[in-house]
Structure formats: C-alpha cells, structure tokens
Enzyme design. Structure first.
Site, mmCIF file in Angstrom:
data_model
loop_
_atom_site.group_PDB
_atom_site.id
_atom_site.type_symbol
_atom_site.label_atom_id
_atom_site.label_comp_id
_atom_site.label_asym_id
_atom_site.label_seq_id
_atom_site.Cartn_x
_atom_site.Cartn_y
_atom_site.Cartn_z
ATOM 1 C CD GLU A 157 -2.447 4.210 -5.943
ATOM 2 O OE1 GLU A 157 -2.854 4.338 -4.781
ATOM 3 O OE2 GLU A 157 -1.347 3.716 -6.225
ATOM 4 C CD GLN A 169 -5.643 -3.888 -6.606
ATOM 5 O OE1 GLN A 169 -5.102 -2.820 -6.341
ATOM 6 N NE2 GLN A 169 -5.421 -4.980 -5.896
ATOM 7 C CG PHE A 200 -1.667 -1.261 1.453
ATOM 8 C CD1 PHE A 200 -2.492 -1.817 0.493
ATOM 9 C CD2 PHE A 200 -1.507 -1.944 2.648
ATOM 10 C CE1 PHE A 200 -3.154 -3.019 0.713
ATOM 11 C CE2 PHE A 200 -2.161 -3.144 2.874
ATOM 12 C CZ PHE A 200 -2.982 -3.688 1.912
ATOM 13 C CE LYS A 237 -8.146 7.104 -19.050
ATOM 14 N NZ LYS A 237 -9.226 8.071 -18.790
ATOM 15 N N GLY A 238 -5.190 1.845 -15.066
ATOM 16 C CA GLY A 238 -4.868 1.370 -13.721
ATOM 17 C C GLY A 238 -5.990 1.628 -12.735
ATOM 18 C CB VAL A 239 -8.321 -0.278 -11.108
ATOM 19 C CG1 VAL A 239 -8.982 -0.045 -12.440
ATOM 20 C CG2 VAL A 239 -7.722 -1.676 -11.030
ATOM 21 N N PRO A 243 -10.956 -8.107 -15.368
ATOM 22 C CG PRO A 243 -12.925 -8.731 -16.463
ATOM 23 C CD PRO A 243 -11.453 -8.668 -16.637
ATOM 24 C CB THR A 251 -1.930 -5.340 -7.544
ATOM 25 O OG1 THR A 251 -0.583 -5.622 -7.951
ATOM 26 C CG2 THR A 251 -1.869 -4.304 -6.439
#
Length: 733
Positions: free
Chosen positions: A700, A633, A240, A696-698, A627, A467
């Site tokens: 955060e 996440q 984290f 785009k990434g997930v 997904p 992750t």
C-alpha cells in the site's frame, strides 16, 4: 567462516514467473471442462426504480441457449431472507443479486443468459427486453452534500481545543480538495468457473483475494455445507482490493450451476468491471493553524465520501491527519452521502491514498504561508508518538526517509519561488509529500511438511494477486526451516488449506509469513526429536546447539539429512500445522510504514501538459524480504499515484447515473510513455516488535503521498494551486 544461510533479503526471481510468461498459469476464467456452460450478465440501464417485465422469449429461441435466470425464476437462496456478511462487508445490507424487482443502481445485474458458448450467451443477452418503472435518482455527490450523515467509523476523539487554537494561530490555511471516483480495473476481469460435481458439491475457480471468504459467503448465502464448497484462486491477474468481497458473478454462476446441475462459467466484461465497487469520490476540508516557526497548533480534517443507499462504506480517510504530525489540538470528521450507486470498495491504500492528498497538499500550502521549506516543515512537526492512540511507534525512520530521499533527489538545489525553475519552454516543479500506512497483522495458519526426498511443502489459504506471495513465502520457509530454495514449494489459493486472512492491507507477509515462519520452526523441533530417537549423538542436543542448513541438521561435526529423518516415519514424512497471531508486545505500540516522495514535473508553458519527469520514493517498511518484489510494488504504487494525480477519474453522466468512460480506451491511466525515472529507496529499519520477521509490508505505502507530491510540484512549477483532482490541463490553462 560460514556465511549464515539467509534466503530472506535476497532479490529472488518469482518462483511462479516461468508459469506466467509461458501461459501455463491458469486464471479463474481459463479452466476447461467438458460441457461447460457460459453465462452472460444482462445489466440494468436505469439507476433507480423497479423491473416491470423481463421478456426472454427471443433470447430463448437462440440455438444453444440453455436458460435465462432472473429474480422471477431463480433457485431458492437460503440467506435472502436474513442478513449475512462477508469478511470485508460494510455496515448495512449487502447487495443480493436477483433478490427482487428493485433497481438500486445503473449496471445492476438483472438477468443471466446461460448458453453453450460465451458468444451465444452475449448475443442472446442483447435480445432480452426489460421494461422498467423509473424513479428519480441522485448520483452526484457535489449536489447532495447537505444529505451527509456521520459515518459509522471509530474516529479518534477530538483532542485539545481545535477551534480556539486555530483562531489564535499566527498563520492558517483553510482549503478544500476533491477527488473523483476511481475503478480498480485489474488486467484480469472478474470471473468464476463453477465445476458441478456428481455428488452436488462445487469446485470453484474464482478471481478473489480470499478463497475462504468466498467459501464462507457461499455457505451463508446458499446454505451449502462448507465441505461441499471448494474455492480456488491459484493465480490472480491483479485485484487492488476488487477481490476482497465476493463480486456478483460468483453467486450468479453458483445459482446457475445449482439450478441446471451443470458446470457454469460467468465472466464480466470490461464495461461490467464498472458495475461494482470503486474508490469513492470525496470532498475534504483541511484547516491547519501554525505558529510563525511552522509548529502545528491545530489540525482539522473533514471528509465527505459517497456510499450506496444499502450500505455505509467507511475507510480511514482522516485518521492519518491525527497521527502523521505532532499536534495537540485535532478535530477529525468523516461523513457519508448515500446515492443511487453501488457500494464503494477498498482500493489500494484505502482511505490513506485519499486522505493524504488533502493533508499533504494542505501542508504544502502551509509551508508556502509560513515561508518554510516543505521538508523542514515536516521535520519540525515530526511525531514521536501516534497522537490518535497516544502510543510510541515500534519503529519510525521517517526522518531518514526525508533525509535520504531529499539527498538522492537533490532537493537542496530547489528554488522555493514558484515559476522560478525552467528548461526552455518547460516550467520545472519540485514537490514532495510524506506517506504513512498502518503495519497490521492478523491471525493466520500454515502447514509445513517435509518428505523422504527432502522436499518441503508449506501451505496456507492466502492468495497471490501478483505481489509475489509465492516467492516471499518460499524464501521465509527456506530460511526458517534451513532448506534450499529449490526444495521448497508454497501452496496457496485454496479454501481447503490452513486458514489465512484476506490478502490486502499490506499484512500478508506479517500475518501469513509469521505463520509460515512458526510452522517451519515447529517442524525443526519435530525433526530434532526424531533425530534424538534415531541418532545417539543428538540424544541430548538442545535446539540452540543444532544448526539447520541446506536440508541437514548439524551438530558439531555431525550431520543428518532431514530427508532421512522423514523417511524413517511411518508415512515417509513429518508434518506440523500452527496457528499464529500477533504478539501481545505489539499492544503497547503503534505500528506503521512511512515514506517520503519527491517529484519533478515538467509543465509546458504553452500547452499546459504535465509530465512527471522523475520520482524518488524513500520507504521505511522494516525488513524487506525480497527487495526485487518490494521495489516492483513501490513502482506500481508510484505509477498509480501518477494516474490519481493527473488522469484517473470516472466521468459520470448524472442524467443516466452511470460512468460514460467505462472502458480502458476512455478511462485514462498512465502508459509507458507517461513514465519518467522512478527511483525506489528502502531506508534501513529494524523492528523487533511489529512481528518476528520484522517486516511491515509494502503493497500500500507505494501509492500514498504520490498524488500530493505531484500536485505540490505542479504548484511549484506554475504558481497555480489546483485542488480538484485529477489535475488536467484545462484546469491549468
């Protein structure tokens, strides 16, 4: 008609899942070695002063104790006389364990007991006696706000005339929110196993989000050649952000290994997990001015955060207030207060998780002031461009997040009047908030190698902190090369692999994934060149004419296996390595993920207890590679947001200058019984600019906006606005 070969976008199970659930996945503190020594850290009990004496006589009498190392007898450390930085360092002078006799914060490591077993080391550590000269200390942000100085952050310049527009606004809010310090507390505590080799080189297993960052750090600190240091992190049990910087157990373990010429492991206790970085405490003032129709005329966001006396830790707390909504008059201020504490550290969605609490709660207060539905207010102020950069977004489906999230939640049935909805003795509250996180990409390298068995091995020195990196990179490689998933292996977590950035900021898929994709595409081109040499039918084929699928190159009715092409090479394999970097076309655009969070809370009218009954989080994050992993996440982020809103805080005894609740018994985080229904909704979003993957990434975005949405729901349920987080029942009653 053939269905296109496409492992990406599929809910593939974790490729490392079996190893984890059967206990075969080894973590940093689990690598066996004959003769391995164990180190236990002795921590400071004062917050400021200096060490007069360290009495180790009783500790050294314990059978099995090999050494006690402190600032008086440590081995020479190359960099202790010069400034050095790591890839995630803050401005200032990084903490140097055992540097001298000064005590900078409570919990500072002052001695390391090294023994044949961990139990012996810890027992002997309790026998070390330290005499101090104590100084007055300050650890309370709220009593030191007058000592704030400007943070060394690159804030957007003020735009428009904020003061005049605020003063002339039909309606305005001027509110202050405060958030506490929070600690990462991943399941796996920080540990370093340093395996000392006969030639003096070090093979290290460390809990880290960047093995090459640790390698570079040790190279600078100890003056060791990089080829003498190998850092591995095959599995990481959560981080984290706590593993972005090398934590102090790493240099201490290396120090002991070099001095004793033995292999040494140092593992921190759960209590010692509260003796380094954390999410900093903040005080945030929001000033919003609006026209009678809800259109924002002025946005002011001032944040004051705490830092250490030796570094100025900065993060993006206020910038989001200048970009999420359209406003021509914006003033953003960020200040720091140095205290006798350790330097804060990036923690999931650093800055945004905090700054969006202030912004999105203030927006809810503005919605009440102008009597406009909170979703409607946000739609009115939708920003087509990023106002901080004055650039259009590469893609932005936030309006669809609002629409689809509200529809899934049933928002149209909300009665806007506080305390108007109930179930028996439970007050029902519905609240919402928006979320935003920058979609970044860094340089990264990857290697792709296919062998005579048709097995594809792709590698890069990134990590997997839980992750799903192993899995998504396997999917990207399989699709990009045209090889079945079962024939793909992704190697990570090793400083000797191709260069990769730290794993954090939701940029791993964008950065390393792009490198993996390009390496596999380069491998395809190499395979075609070999096919042209070996098979006349392929001699004039162009890449566009060839289809790569299921381990074969197809050209019309012809097919040749990649394994056959690899077998024909001298070493029985074909290998390529590429260096990938962001495409220049990104420069003209702002890139970000967005979300809309909808929350229902139940508040017991008599007891003041709050339960988050259900959450809908609608997320627009470009192309979602897996997904199942992505949903996990977001789920984790939502649960953490619940903790931020209702439970999580480090309670400091300011007389002693340290947390009182430094255990998972007293540092409250949500457990299964606290969690209601969480519905994750991915809004379709196509982006050909952000990177070639469109992802785009997930990691955060899942937490951003959750705490604010819960706070807004609590207000709707009770009519009471709590501006000091977490919202505990004593503040409601």
């Amino acid at each position: 008609m053939n269905t296109p070969f496409s492992p990406m976008g599929q809910p593939v199970d974790r490729v490392d899942g079996r190893l984890k659930v059967t206990g075969h996945a080894r973590y940093a503190g689990e690598y066996p070695e004959d003769g391995l020594l164990h180190g236990s850290v002795v921590s400071s009990s004062i917050a400021s002063g200096r060490v007069l004496t360290i009495d180790t006589r009783e500790a050294l009498k314990v059978p099995g104790v090999v050494a006690v190392i402190d600032h008086t007898n440590r081995p020479p450390v190359a960099s202790y006389d010069e400034k050095y930085e790591d890839a995630d360092s803050a401005e200032g002078s990084p903490f140097r364990p055992f540097y001298n006799d000064k005590v900078l914060y409570s919990g500072q490591p002052l001695a390391l007991v090294v023994a044949e077993t961990l139990e012996l080391a810890r027992h002997a550590g309790s026998l070390v006696r330290i005499e101090y000269e104590q100084k007055l200390h300050e650890t309370d942000l709220s009593t030191a706000l007058d000592q704030a100085h400007d943070a060394p952050a690159e804030l957007p310049e003020p735009r428009g005339n904020f003061e005049a527009e605020l003063a002339g606004s039909a309606l305005s809010v001027d509110v202050t929110y405060s958030t506490p310090s929070e600690y990462h507390n991943p399941m796996e505590p920080h540990a370093s196993t340093v395996l000392y080799q006969a030639d003096g080189s070090l093979n290290i297993h460390d809990k880290t989000q960047g093995p090459q960052n640790c390698q570079d750090y040790l190279h600078k600190v100890f003056g060791l050649d990089k080829d003498k240091i190998r850092v591995q992190a095959a599995f990481v049990g959560g981080a984290f952000g706590s593993g972005l910087r090398p934590q102090y157990q790493l240099p201490l373990a290396v120090m002991a290994a070099l001095q004793l010429k033995r292999s040494v492991r140092v593992t921190l206790t759960r209590q010692q997990m509260f003796t380094f970085g954390y999410r900093p405490r903040t005080v945030q003032r929001l000033q919003l001015g609006a026209a009678a129709n809800g259109r924002l005329l002025a946005v002011g966001h001032e944040a004051i955060g705490q830092t250490s006396r030796f570094e100025d830790f900065t993060e993006h707390v206020v910038e989001w207030s200048g970009m999420l909504y359209h406003c021509d008059n914006v003033k953003l201020t960020y200040k720091l207060v140095p205290l006798d504490v350790y330097t804060p550290l990036d923690m999931r969605a650093p800055g945004a998780a905090l700054g969006m609490i202030g912004l999105e709660c203030a927006m809810d207060e503005l919605a009440c002031a102008v009597a406009i539905d909170p979703v409607r207010l946000r739609v009115i102020n939708f920003a087509e461009r990023n106002g901080n950069e004055d650039k259009p977004y590469s893609s932005k489906e936030l309006l669809e997040c609002y629409r689809q999230g509200a529809e899934r939640f049933g928002w149209e049935q909300r009665n806007p009047e506080p305390r108007s909805m109930r179930e028996g003795r439970q007050l029902v509250g519905w609240g919402m908030a928006g979320g935003v996180w920058e979609a970044m990409q860094n340089k990264a390298s990857a290697k792709a190698r296919i062998d005579a068995q048709g097995k594809l091995v792709v590698s890069s020195a990134t990590t997997d902190i839980g992750t799903g990196t192993y899995t998504v990179m396997t999917q990207i490689a399989a699709e990009s090369c045209g090889v079945e998933l079962d024939n793909v292996t992704f190697l990570l977590g090793d400083s000797s692999l191709p260069t990769a950035p730290l794993q954090g900021g939701s940029f791993t898929v964008s950065s390393v994934g792009t490198a993996v994709q390009q390496a596999c595409q380069a491998l395809q081109r190499q395979l075609l060149e070999v096919a042209k040499e070996l098979h006349p039918a392929y001699a004039s084929a162009t890449p566009d004419q060839v289809r790569f699928e299921a381990g074969q190159l197809h050209l019309g009715n012809q097919a040749v296996s990649m394994a056959e092409l690899a077998a024909a090479q001298a070493d029985g394999a074909i290998e390529v390595q590429v260096d990938a970097e962001p495409d220049k076309k990104r420069d003209a655009y702002a890139t970000a993920t967005h979300s809309a969070v909808f929350v229902e809370v139940l508040v017991d009218e008599d007891l003041g207890t709050i339960r988050v009954n259900r959450v809908v989080n609608a997320v627009a994050a470009g192309r979602v590679v897996n997904p199942k992993m992505a949903r996990s996440q977001i789920l984790g982020g939502v649960v953490w947001g619940m903790g931020m809103a209702l439970q999580e805080e480090a309670l400091l005894d300011h007389d002693l200058g340290r947390p009182m609740n430094h255990s998972l018994a007293e540092y409250h985080i949500p457990v299964n019984a606290d969690i209601g229904d969480i519905d994750v909704l991915f809004v379709e979003e196509h982006d050909e600019i952000v990177n070639a993957l469109g992802s785009k990434g997930v990691g955060e975005i899942g937490i951003v906006g959750v705490a604010a949405a819960i706070a807004n729901a609590v207000y709707h349920a009770t009519g009471k606005r709590v501006r000091e987080f977490p919202i505990t029942l004593d503040k409601l009653l």
